[in-house]
Enzyme design. Sequence first.
Site, mmCIF file in Angstrom:
data_model
loop_
_atom_site.group_PDB
_atom_site.id
_atom_site.type_symbol
_atom_site.label_atom_id
_atom_site.label_comp_id
_atom_site.label_asym_id
_atom_site.label_seq_id
_atom_site.Cartn_x
_atom_site.Cartn_y
_atom_site.Cartn_z
ATOM 1 C CG PHE A 193 38.340 46.920 37.807
ATOM 2 C CD1 PHE A 193 38.298 46.170 36.652
ATOM 3 C CD2 PHE A 193 38.141 46.280 39.018
ATOM 4 C CE1 PHE A 193 38.069 44.803 36.696
ATOM 5 C CE2 PHE A 193 37.898 44.911 39.073
ATOM 6 C CZ PHE A 193 37.869 44.179 37.905
ATOM 7 C CG ASP A 201 44.535 49.661 39.734
ATOM 8 O OD1 ASP A 201 45.220 48.917 39.001
ATOM 9 O OD2 ASP A 201 43.546 49.257 40.373
ATOM 10 C CE1 TYR A 221 43.417 39.313 37.728
ATOM 11 C CE2 TYR A 221 44.278 39.063 39.955
ATOM 12 C CZ TYR A 221 43.366 39.622 39.078
ATOM 13 O OH TYR A 221 42.418 40.488 39.550
ATOM 14 C CE LYS A 222 43.128 42.263 35.587
ATOM 15 N NZ LYS A 222 42.650 43.506 36.229
ATOM 16 N NE ARG A 245 38.484 43.247 28.622
ATOM 17 C CZ ARG A 245 39.113 43.145 29.792
ATOM 18 N NH1 ARG A 245 39.475 44.233 30.455
ATOM 19 N NH2 ARG A 245 39.362 41.971 30.326
HETATM 20 C C1 LIG Z 1 41.875 43.419 37.425
HETATM 21 C C2 LIG Z 1 41.703 44.677 38.215
HETATM 22 C C3 LIG Z 1 41.477 44.641 39.592
HETATM 23 C C4 LIG Z 1 41.308 43.318 40.282
HETATM 24 O O1 LIG Z 1 41.229 43.426 41.641
HETATM 25 P P1 LIG Z 1 41.301 42.094 42.528
HETATM 26 O O2 LIG Z 1 41.288 42.561 43.885
HETATM 27 O O3 LIG Z 1 42.562 41.377 42.113
HETATM 28 O O4 LIG Z 1 40.138 41.245 42.164
HETATM 29 C C5 LIG Z 1 41.399 45.834 40.284
HETATM 30 N N1 LIG Z 1 41.529 47.018 39.641
HETATM 31 C C6 LIG Z 1 41.734 47.087 38.308
HETATM 32 C C7 LIG Z 1 41.881 48.405 37.646
HETATM 33 C C8 LIG Z 1 41.807 45.924 37.556
HETATM 34 O O5 LIG Z 1 41.989 45.976 36.247
#
Ligand SMILES: *Cc1c(COP(=O)(O)O)cnc(C)c1O
Length: 407
Positions: A129, A198, A223-224, A372
């Site tokens: 990400f 992560d 939040y997921k 997705r």
């Molecule tokens: C959703 C997600 C994030 C989100 O990062 P924020 O700082 O909360 O915006 C980061 N890394 C991964 C792998 C994600 O899936």
Amino acid sequence: MSEPLRTRAAALDAADPLAKRRELFALDDGVVYLDGNSLGALPRHVPGRMADVITREWGELRIRSWDESGWWTAPERIGDRVAPLVGAAPGQVVVGDSTSVNVFKALVGAVRLVDDESRDEIVVDATTFPTDGYIAESAARLTGRRLVPVAPGEVAEAVGPRTAAALVNHVDYRTGRLHDLPGITAAVRAAGALAVWDLCHSAGALPVGLDAHGVDLAVGCTYKYLNGGPGSPAYLYVAARHQPRFDSPLPGWNSHADPFAMTPGYAAADGALRGRVGTPDILSMLALEAALDVWDGVAIEEVRAKSLALTDFFLECVRAYVPDGRLTSLTPAAHEERGSQVALACADAPAVMKVLIERGIVGDLRRPDVLRFGFTPLYVGFADTERAARVLAEVCAEADTGARSPR
Ligand SMILES: *Cc1c(COP(=O)(O)O)cnc(C)c1O
């Protein structure tokens, strides 16, 4: 043609031990919500709890709530609620800040823990990400290390005597591929480096086993799959064995051993709260705390079993309903390599997703060509899954015959 699959779906729902959990969420039957891997659905009891937090704890108790309502200790208390979901014993997880900020703390913290100039490289998941990559680049620059981006499957070979730390995603946000956390962690540690994971797309969807697999540090969002609400605070895991030497790059007053002494010199607190920074975002944090009630009495293994059954069933329905070659699945067929989402590629994905959402099948798009679909076992069922595949087939067929012309 869809009769047998519909019948199977009904039987699978009837036998599903998690089926009743759906009632805990604010969902309407008109919509199949397959975007809980981006924003989890609202647990029904959260608004009532938030009304109390706002009107009584804030409105009436005001500043007394820092003590009397437990606001001050919320980050570590809620961390201990997240901990069992990621296989961590108490005292190692603290909630606060965004995932991005926690990636920074974890990565700089890892390099400082290693404390060895000759280890001048940080290995980073090249498919990550984007925010993780951006932050890793800055962390490398600040610590005088070189960033080495490699695919997760190559991390084990890429680590060596020059590696300080490796940052890897447990599940790829785009394809839904699950990476080998135990194997990669073991390889990173055998090389004398620290493993930073992560967990954004795995926590709440499958067993993680942070303690069991010897992970050093980890971060994730809430939040997921954890349904904490938009922008709810993320978490940081620092394994107990590293806590005494964990040197946060953001040593705010909330992580001070005696914050209210207001001394000019910094002295880090013990334990997970060393990962705290400044005043926590109490409203979001307490919404998350309430939202975590939906996990009471749920075993993550049970969630994993249903998640795999749902994604298998979705892929089976798609194969039955959509002509061969119309969609390409990016989701690994092997269970050991699959997270809790299905990613399907097609050239007209943006138009297909737009129509799907209009028809109540809410997934999302990852540009340019990925559809997705996230499967959240606490509130998605098998009938939902069959319906999503059936509507997807209709939308694809209409696009092909020009009944609508998305291209
Ligand atoms: C959703 C997600 C994030 C989100 O990062 P924020 O700082 O909360 O915006 C980061 N890394 C991964 C792998 C994600 O899936």
